[in-house]
Design a protein around this motif. Structure first.
Motif, PDB file in Angstrom:
ATOM      1  N   VAL A 140       2.260  -2.469  11.625  1.00  0.00           N
ATOM      2  CA  VAL A 140       2.856  -2.016  10.210  1.00  0.00           C
ATOM      3  C   VAL A 140       3.283  -3.120   9.383  1.00  0.00           C
ATOM      4  N   ALA A 141       2.761  -3.266   8.205  1.00  0.00           N
ATOM      5  CA  ALA A 141       3.192  -4.466   7.423  1.00  0.00           C
ATOM      6  C   ALA A 141       4.389  -3.984   6.480  1.00  0.00           C
ATOM      7  N   ILE A 142       5.558  -5.026   6.732  1.00  0.00           N
ATOM      8  CA  ILE A 142       6.682  -4.632   6.145  1.00  0.00           C
ATOM      9  C   ILE A 142       7.258  -5.808   5.282  1.00  0.00           C
ATOM     10  N   ALA A 143       8.026  -5.419   4.127  1.00  0.00           N
ATOM     11  CA  ALA A 143       8.569  -6.871   3.309  1.00  0.00           C
ATOM     12  C   ALA A 143       9.398  -7.596   4.039  1.00  0.00           C
ATOM     13  N   ASN A 144       9.517  -8.915   3.791  1.00  0.00           N
ATOM     14  CA  ASN A 144      10.270  -9.680   4.538  1.00  0.00           C
ATOM     15  C   ASN A 144      11.550 -10.157   3.791  1.00  0.00           C
ATOM     16  N   ASN A 145      11.864  -9.386   2.903  1.00  0.00           N
ATOM     17  CA  ASN A 145      13.482  -9.989   2.302  1.00  0.00           C
ATOM     18  C   ASN A 145      14.437  -8.666   2.668  1.00  0.00           C
ATOM     19  N   ALA A 159      10.156   9.367   8.039  1.00  0.00           N
ATOM     20  CA  ALA A 159       8.786   9.880   8.518  1.00  0.00           C
ATOM     21  C   ALA A 159       8.749  10.343  10.004  1.00  0.00           C
ATOM     22  N   GLY A 160       9.879  10.031  10.722  1.00  0.00           N
ATOM     23  CA  GLY A 160       9.668  10.395  12.125  1.00  0.00           C
ATOM     24  C   GLY A 160       9.150   9.221  13.282  1.00  0.00           C
ATOM     25  N   LEU A 161       8.900   8.455  12.578  1.00  0.00           N
ATOM     26  CA  LEU A 161       8.001   7.194  13.488  1.00  0.00           C
ATOM     27  C   LEU A 161       8.814   6.497  14.214  1.00  0.00           C
ATOM     28  N   ILE A 162      10.352   6.015  13.783  1.00  0.00           N
ATOM     29  CA  ILE A 162      11.205   5.393  14.908  1.00  0.00           C
ATOM     30  C   ILE A 162      12.487   6.006  14.373  1.00  0.00           C
ATOM     31  N   LEU A 184       5.033   0.800  17.666  1.00  0.00           N
ATOM     32  CA  LEU A 184       4.446   0.095  16.426  1.00  0.00           C
ATOM     33  C   LEU A 184       4.878  -1.532  16.476  1.00  0.00           C
ATOM     34  N   LYS A 185       3.941  -2.074  16.004  1.00  0.00           N
ATOM     35  CA  LYS A 185       3.905  -3.449  15.888  1.00  0.00           C
ATOM     36  C   LYS A 185       4.321  -3.815  14.369  1.00  0.00           C
ATOM     37  N   LEU A 198      -3.540  -4.347   2.533  1.00  0.00           N
ATOM     38  CA  LEU A 198      -3.830  -2.757   2.784  1.00  0.00           C
ATOM     39  C   LEU A 198      -5.125  -2.661   3.688  1.00  0.00           C
ATOM     40  N   HIS A 199      -6.102  -3.440   3.405  1.00  0.00           N
ATOM     41  CA  HIS A 199      -7.381  -3.375   4.296  1.00  0.00           C
ATOM     42  C   HIS A 199      -7.268  -3.935   5.655  1.00  0.00           C
ATOM     43  N   THR A 200      -6.188  -4.927   6.020  1.00  0.00           N
ATOM     44  CA  THR A 200      -6.402  -5.546   7.017  1.00  0.00           C
ATOM     45  C   THR A 200      -5.283  -5.265   8.316  1.00  0.00           C
ATOM     46  N   VAL A 201      -4.390  -3.988   8.008  1.00  0.00           N
ATOM     47  CA  VAL A 201      -3.483  -3.548   8.759  1.00  0.00           C
ATOM     48  C   VAL A 201      -3.656  -1.976   8.813  1.00  0.00           C
ATOM     49  N   ASP A 202      -3.045  -1.335   9.809  1.00  0.00           N
ATOM     50  CA  ASP A 202      -3.024   0.054   9.957  1.00  0.00           C
ATOM     51  C   ASP A 202      -2.192   0.861   8.747  1.00  0.00           C
ATOM     52  N   VAL A 203      -0.974   0.186   8.517  1.00  0.00           N
ATOM     53  CA  VAL A 203       0.057   0.729   7.631  1.00  0.00           C
ATOM     54  C   VAL A 203       0.744  -0.234   6.895  1.00  0.00           C
ATOM     55  N   VAL A 204       0.963  -0.019   5.495  1.00  0.00           N
ATOM     56  CA  VAL A 204       1.584  -0.940   4.802  1.00  0.00           C
ATOM     57  C   VAL A 204       2.865  -0.133   4.085  1.00  0.00           C
TER      58      VAL A 204
END
Length: 286
Positions: A140-145, A159-162, A184-185, A198-204
């Motif tokens: 999962v790609a997540i913002a770094n701020n 969303a029930g993922l964590i 999840l990573k 978006l094309h390089t990870v599973d979720v953004v």
């Protein structure tokens, strides 16, 4: 002798009257100058485009507001400029971002003038069409701020993922995850790069401002997104100013101006409904 005293008293009275008249003229002159002063609104991205439209609108003229727009693409720099006075009011950030900024900048405090909209944060994937299909070990790609990291994690929880720790706050991060059943990573990315990765990870997780610039509509293209409810109230966008200006009447008029029906129609049409109007008292955010 009495005549001399009378002359002195008369002269003093004249001086006092002149002083009062001059003082009233100065005060009224300053008041007029203040009411007619140009307000510099700092913004970025689609919000900058909106305020360019608002600045030249019929509605701004009807409220007697003279507005100049200024674009600063870095959020911290824009808040710094607002705290320092080169920008009077800014229009770009959520209330949680404002809180995070204030916690990290003790000598540059800002306050919200009023609410504007919720621009839903969305979960996007090119690989999976539903949250339930996200597999174990997905990246999962997540913002770094800080503000957007916390916001993204709260959305993943919705969303029930964590599950997050009970004391999770505005500056929370991945260390505050209490349960991660899908293992999840997380990959931290710059906010603005979401559509490109978006094309390089599973979720953004992508903010709607960035999504729009990447030709994505959060209401149509995300697999899950924020709704207006108590859990997202700190994500509502606000107009902000330096703390010393919190009672400025002309600055507060900008909130009224933003919510004018004609302005709202323009925003809804231009951004396909993705900037969801929120007209709430500031007490709602706390």
């Amino acid at each position: 002798m009495k005549k001399g005293k009378g002359i002195i008293i008369t002269i003093i009275s004249i001086i006092v009257i002149i002083g009062i008249i001059f003082g009233i003229h100065t005060l009224t002159g300053n008041s007029a100058k203040s009411s007619n002063a140009t307000i510099t609104v700092g913004s970025q991205g689609s919000d900058y485009d909106i305020w360019n439209h608002i600045a030249t609108s019929k509605q701004a003229k009807e409220l007697g507001l003279k507005i100049k727009t200024k674009q600063i693409t870095d959020g911290v720099q824009l808040n710094n400029a607002t705290a320092q006075g080169s920008v009077d009011v800014n229009a770009f950030q959520s209330y949680s971002y404002l809180e995070a900024y204030n916690k990290e900048h003790k000598n540059s405090q800002l306050v919200a003038l009023g609410t504007t909209y919720l621009e839903p944060l969305g979960i996007y994937s090119d690989k999976y069409k539903r949250i339930s299909k996200i597999p174990n070990g997905a990246t999962v790609a997540i913002a770094n701020n800080p503000a957007n990291t916390a916001r993204g994690l709260l959305l993943l929880q919705s969303a029930g993922l964590i599950k997050l720790k009970k004391n999770f706050g505005a500056l929370g991060n991945t260390n505050d995850i209490a349960s991660n059943p899908k293992h999840l990573k997380f990959k931290e990315i710059d906010d603005t790069t979401g559509p490109r990765v978006l094309h390089t990870v599973d979720v953004v997780l992508i903010s709607n401002t960035v999504a729009l610039e990447g030709h994505l509509n959060v209401l149509k293209d995300s697999i899950f997104h924020e709704k207006i409810d108590i859990s997202t109230r700190s994500n509502i966008n606000v107009l902000a100013t330096a703390k010393k200006n919190k009672d400025n009447k002309n600055y507060k008029k900008l909130v009224k101006l933003y919510h004018e029906p004609a302005i709202q129609k323009y925003i809804k049409d231009k951004y396909d409904g993705t900037k969801v109007e929120v007209q709430k008292p500031l007490s709602y955010l706390k």
